[in-house]
Design an enzyme around this catalytic site. Structure first.
Site, PDB file in Angstrom:
ATOM      1  N   TYR A  55     -21.820  -3.486 -15.311  1.00 48.44           N
ATOM      2  CA  TYR A  55     -21.260  -3.045 -14.032  1.00 48.44           C
ATOM      3  C   TYR A  55     -20.977  -4.243 -13.125  1.00 48.44           C
ATOM      4  O   TYR A  55     -21.883  -5.029 -12.815  1.00 48.44           O
ATOM      5  CB  TYR A  55     -22.195  -2.072 -13.324  1.00 48.44           C
ATOM      6  CG  TYR A  55     -22.291  -0.706 -13.992  1.00 48.44           C
ATOM      7  CD1 TYR A  55     -21.390  -0.314 -14.979  1.00 48.44           C
ATOM      8  CD2 TYR A  55     -23.278   0.199 -13.629  1.00 48.44           C
ATOM      9  CE1 TYR A  55     -21.474   0.930 -15.578  1.00 48.44           C
ATOM     10  CE2 TYR A  55     -23.377   1.446 -14.223  1.00 48.44           C
ATOM     11  CZ  TYR A  55     -22.466   1.806 -15.200  1.00 48.44           C
ATOM     12  OH  TYR A  55     -22.559   3.044 -15.795  1.00 48.44           O
ATOM     13  N   LEU A 226     -18.640  14.281 -10.049  1.00 50.43           N
ATOM     14  CA  LEU A 226     -17.856  14.685  -8.878  1.00 50.43           C
ATOM     15  C   LEU A 226     -16.373  14.800  -9.190  1.00 50.43           C
ATOM     16  O   LEU A 226     -15.565  14.987  -8.278  1.00 50.43           O
ATOM     17  CB  LEU A 226     -18.080  13.699  -7.729  1.00 50.43           C
ATOM     18  CG  LEU A 226     -19.426  13.823  -7.008  1.00 50.43           C
ATOM     19  CD1 LEU A 226     -19.646  12.644  -6.073  1.00 50.43           C
ATOM     20  CD2 LEU A 226     -19.504  15.132  -6.227  1.00 50.43           C
ATOM     21  N   GLY A 233     -11.533  16.240  -2.496  1.00 48.14           N
ATOM     22  CA  GLY A 233     -10.694  15.361  -1.687  1.00 48.14           C
ATOM     23  C   GLY A 233      -9.437  16.075  -1.224  1.00 48.14           C
ATOM     24  O   GLY A 233      -9.407  17.296  -1.076  1.00 48.14           O
ATOM     25  N   VAL A 235      -5.865  17.604  -1.679  1.00 50.32           N
ATOM     26  CA  VAL A 235      -5.047  18.194  -2.729  1.00 50.32           C
ATOM     27  C   VAL A 235      -3.607  18.278  -2.237  1.00 50.32           C
ATOM     28  O   VAL A 235      -3.346  18.664  -1.104  1.00 50.32           O
ATOM     29  CB  VAL A 235      -5.563  19.593  -3.106  1.00 50.32           C
ATOM     30  CG1 VAL A 235      -4.689  20.219  -4.184  1.00 50.32           C
ATOM     31  CG2 VAL A 235      -7.000  19.504  -3.590  1.00 50.32           C
ATOM     32  N   GLU A 238       1.661  18.240  -5.600  1.00 54.54           N
ATOM     33  CA  GLU A 238       1.902  17.627  -6.908  1.00 54.54           C
ATOM     34  C   GLU A 238       0.783  17.909  -7.906  1.00 54.54           C
ATOM     35  O   GLU A 238       0.971  17.769  -9.111  1.00 54.54           O
ATOM     36  CB  GLU A 238       2.077  16.109  -6.769  1.00 54.54           C
ATOM     37  CG  GLU A 238       3.418  15.669  -6.175  1.00 54.54           C
ATOM     38  CD  GLU A 238       3.549  16.010  -4.704  1.00 54.54           C
ATOM     39  OE1 GLU A 238       2.522  15.903  -3.974  1.00 54.54           O
ATOM     40  OE2 GLU A 238       4.652  16.420  -4.285  1.00 54.54           O
TER      41      GLU A 238
END
Length: 317
Positions: A55, A226, A233, A235, A238
């Site tokens: 990471y 998530l 979030g 929308v 599209e």
């Protein structure tokens, strides 16, 4: 979790800490961000932190180690897990998986050095290595256990047959398996729904993995839990109709339960009887707090299926 009896139901994923995936040095801003995220997680009741040696090319562990230096006594009040087995391209070869005895031992030494700790509560094998030799992995695990460097062992992204192969040589159980499980990534569910159904050919998840983990007492951890913010979030027109309908249903349930949309998405995953443990990887402090109430949300069977069918975009067979 039986192997970590006091661990939180949610895990904080540290992949977003330490800056970019490059060789740039960490700076005070990276340490400040990591400290803020750790504090937010702890304040939200999250005490298990997930790492991997790759990471941010090691900087996620390094910056977390700086936080531990700033907080004497913190290490004894949290659980740390990390992963080994992925190697980046170098002079010796391309990006590859390496579960050789030598690399596992070398990787763990690097992890402990970067984190500034003497032990890991859990070491996970990050990806299945086609060249892995269970006997060699068993030798590495035994050395790590005897030295006190690692207390428990698990895997990530492995199916039931690979786990069985390893356990046959280890002489000890694998205590956890970390997989991509979410409302959007649903093949782990579809394999059961399509049992004996012609549409099973559309499912690529390895049959029996969840059932194996449940019967063997292996804790399931969910990365990508998530759905990368797909349903919590913004929308747009599209997005596919199934996404828009699912996001709207998530919003309705969030209002009904008076919780965040993130909490609803996580609660759907946690409603499964496999006792899945979601990993949240956001560095947004408010979003960390928004996720923390998920364990208190108890979706009804009809609500759970409503989300599942909406995300599928078609009724069940």
């Amino acid at each position: 979790m039986r192997y970590l009896p006091n661990a939180s139901r949610l895990i904080y994923g540290c992949m977003g800490l330490g800056g970019g995936w490059n060789r740039d040095a960490i700076g005070p801003e990276h340490v400040h961000q990591a400290r803020a995220c750790v504090d937010a997680a702890l304040e939200s009741g999250i005490n298990l932190f997930d790492h991997a040696d790759i990471y941010a090319q090691g900087k996620a562990e390094q910056v977390f180690g700086e936080v531990l230096k700033q907080c004497p006594g913190l290490r004894e009040n949290i659980y740390l897990q990390s992963k080994s087995g992925i190697r980046f391209a170098d002079d010796a070869g391309p990006k590859r998986y390496d579960l050789s005895k030598g690399w596992i031992l070398q990787s763990v030494d690097g992890i402990l050095q970067r984190l500034g700790t003497e032990y890991l509560d859990l070491l996970m094998l990050h990806r299945p290595d086609p060249l892995m030799a269970p006997e060699a992995i068993a030798e590495a695990f035994e050395l790590l256990l005897e030295s006190g460097k690692v207390r428990n062992f698990g895997v990530s992204n492995m199916h039931a047959h690979q786990m069985q192969l390893l356990v046959g040589s280890l002489g000890r159980p694998l205590v956890a398996n970390q997989l991509e499980l979410s409302l959007h990534h649903r093949q782990w569910l579809e394999e059961g729904v399509f049992a004996g159904h012609p549409d099973a050919r559309r499912v690529g998840f390895s049959p029996g993995t969840l059932d194996y983990c449940r019967t063997q007492g292996v804790q399931l951890q969910a990365w990508g839990s998530l759905c990368r913010g797909l349903y919590s979030g913004s929308v747009t027109p599209e997005h596919p109709l199934s996404v828009r309908r699912t996001a709207a249903l998530v919003m309705d349930l969030a209002l009904q339960y008076q919780v965040s949309k993130e909490a609803v998405v996580l609660a759907w995953l946690m409603r499964h009887p496999a006792q899945i443990q979601p990993i949240i990887g956001t560095t947004d402090l408010e979003r960390i707090r928004a996720c923390a109430v998920a364990p208190s949300v108890e979706l009804g069977r009809a609500q759970w299926y409503s989300l599942y069918v909406a995300a599928r975009g078609e009724e069940l067979p």
